[in-house]
Design a protein around this motif. Structure first.
Motif, PDB file in Angstrom:
ATOM      1  N   HIS A 242       0.829  -1.208   0.000  1.00  0.00           N
ATOM      2  CA  HIS A 242       0.000   0.000   0.000  1.00  0.00           C
ATOM      3  C   HIS A 242       0.868   1.265   0.000  1.00  0.00           C
ATOM      4  CE1 HIS A 242      -3.303  -2.713   0.760  1.00  0.00           C
ATOM      5  NE2 HIS A 242      -2.653  -3.188   1.798  1.00  0.00           N
ATOM      6  N   ALA A 243       1.890   1.250  -0.865  1.00  0.00           N
ATOM      7  CA  ALA A 243       2.839   2.369  -0.922  1.00  0.00           C
ATOM      8  C   ALA A 243       2.145   3.630  -1.413  1.00  0.00           C
ATOM      9  CB  ALA A 243       3.996   2.025  -1.853  1.00  0.00           C
ATOM     10  N   SER A 244       2.514   4.747  -0.826  1.00  0.00           N
ATOM     11  CA  SER A 244       1.972   6.034  -1.284  1.00  0.00           C
ATOM     12  C   SER A 244       2.878   6.677  -2.317  1.00  0.00           C
ATOM     13  CB  SER A 244       1.768   6.980  -0.094  1.00  0.00           C
ATOM     14  OG  SER A 244       2.982   7.148   0.604  1.00  0.00           O
TER      15      SER A 244
ATOM     16  N   ALA B 194       1.816   1.789 -11.909  1.00  0.00           N
ATOM     17  CA  ALA B 194       1.786   1.669 -10.447  1.00  0.00           C
ATOM     18  C   ALA B 194       0.607   2.463  -9.888  1.00  0.00           C
ATOM     19  CB  ALA B 194       3.092   2.187  -9.849  1.00  0.00           C
ATOM     20  N   HIS B 195      -0.011   1.936  -8.855  1.00  0.00           N
ATOM     21  CA  HIS B 195      -1.171   2.577  -8.228  1.00  0.00           C
ATOM     22  C   HIS B 195      -0.744   3.519  -7.104  1.00  0.00           C
ATOM     23  CE1 HIS B 195      -3.169  -1.175  -9.872  1.00  0.00           C
ATOM     24  NE2 HIS B 195      -3.627  -0.166 -10.583  1.00  0.00           N
ATOM     25  N   CYS B 196       0.244   4.358  -7.401  1.00  0.00           N
ATOM     26  CA  CYS B 196       0.696   5.367  -6.453  1.00  0.00           C
ATOM     27  C   CYS B 196       1.495   6.415  -7.222  1.00  0.00           C
ATOM     28  CB  CYS B 196       1.573   4.739  -5.355  1.00  0.00           C
ATOM     29  SG  CYS B 196       3.177   4.170  -5.926  1.00  0.00           S
ATOM     30  N   THR B 197       1.917   7.442  -6.528  1.00  0.00           N
ATOM     31  CA  THR B 197       2.784   8.447  -7.128  1.00  0.00           C
ATOM     32  C   THR B 197       4.136   7.811  -7.414  1.00  0.00           C
ATOM     33  OG1 THR B 197       1.688  10.210  -5.913  1.00  0.00           O
ATOM     34  CG2 THR B 197       3.912  10.676  -6.715  1.00  0.00           C
ATOM     35  N   VAL B 198       4.707   8.109  -8.576  1.00  0.00           N
ATOM     36  CA  VAL B 198       6.028   7.595  -8.930  1.00  0.00           C
ATOM     37  C   VAL B 198       6.978   8.776  -9.096  1.00  0.00           C
ATOM     38  CG1 VAL B 198       7.380   6.297 -10.640  1.00  0.00           C
ATOM     39  CG2 VAL B 198       5.048   5.560 -10.055  1.00  0.00           C
ATOM     40  N   MET B 199       8.067   8.746  -8.342  1.00  0.00           N
ATOM     41  CA  MET B 199       9.101   9.780  -8.421  1.00  0.00           C
ATOM     42  C   MET B 199      10.302   9.174  -9.140  1.00  0.00           C
ATOM     43  SD  MET B 199      10.324  12.814  -7.617  1.00  0.00           S
ATOM     44  CE  MET B 199       9.252  13.421  -6.334  1.00  0.00           C
ATOM     45  N   ILE B 200      10.644   9.736 -10.296  1.00  0.00           N
ATOM     46  CA  ILE B 200      11.811   9.282 -11.047  1.00  0.00           C
ATOM     47  C   ILE B 200      12.949  10.251 -10.738  1.00  0.00           C
ATOM     48  CG2 ILE B 200      12.777   8.772 -13.313  1.00  0.00           C
ATOM     49  CD1 ILE B 200       9.817   8.342 -14.248  1.00  0.00           C
ATOM     50  N   VAL B 201      13.982   9.746 -10.079  1.00  0.00           N
ATOM     51  CA  VAL B 201      15.097  10.581  -9.634  1.00  0.00           C
ATOM     52  C   VAL B 201      16.257  10.414 -10.606  1.00  0.00           C
ATOM     53  CG1 VAL B 201      16.740  11.012  -7.767  1.00  0.00           C
ATOM     54  CG2 VAL B 201      14.380  10.359  -7.233  1.00  0.00           C
TER      55      VAL B 201
END
Length: 114
Positions: free
Chosen positions: A70-72, A100-107
């Motif tokens: 359940h990652a945010s 993905a069913h959450c926010t994805v941050m690409i660094v």
């Protein structure tokens, strides 16, 4: 949740996450889960927080782990592949950003100036 592998891009994404989401307070706001997708699972990592090495394609492993935990937010490093390499290998970060069913941050690791 942070996706990790053996790359310097992954290490940078983990460091970025620790620097931006975690402070030295007694009651952290976030729980950190590290996920390492491998073609064949060999062991569980002993890093800060729950860590898993899961067998399978990284794209599917990461999206499934997001649901399981359940990652945010999912943080992934960018390998900065060119157009041809990305077309042949596929982009894990791009796939996760769309599935993905959450926010994805690409660094992205900053390029060093000469």
């Amino acid at each position: 949740m942070v996706a990790i592998d053996e790359s310097e891009h992954s290490a940078y994404a983990l460091k970025w996450t620790l620097d931006h989401f975690f402070t030295p307070t007694p009651n952290p706001i976030f729980k950190l889960v590290l996920i390492h997708a491998k073609p064949s699972a060999i062991s569980t990592l002993g890093l800060a927080g729950p860590a898993e090495v899961i067998e399978g394609d990284a794209r599917n492993v990461l999206c499934d782990a997001v649901d399981k935990h359940h990652a945010s937010i999912l943080v992934v490093g960018s390998h900065a592949y060119g157009t041809i390499k990305r077309a042949v290998l596929g982009s894990v970060s791009d796939y996760c950003a769309h599935h993905a069913h959450c926010t994805v941050m690409i660094v992205k690791k900053p390029k060093t100036k000469h």
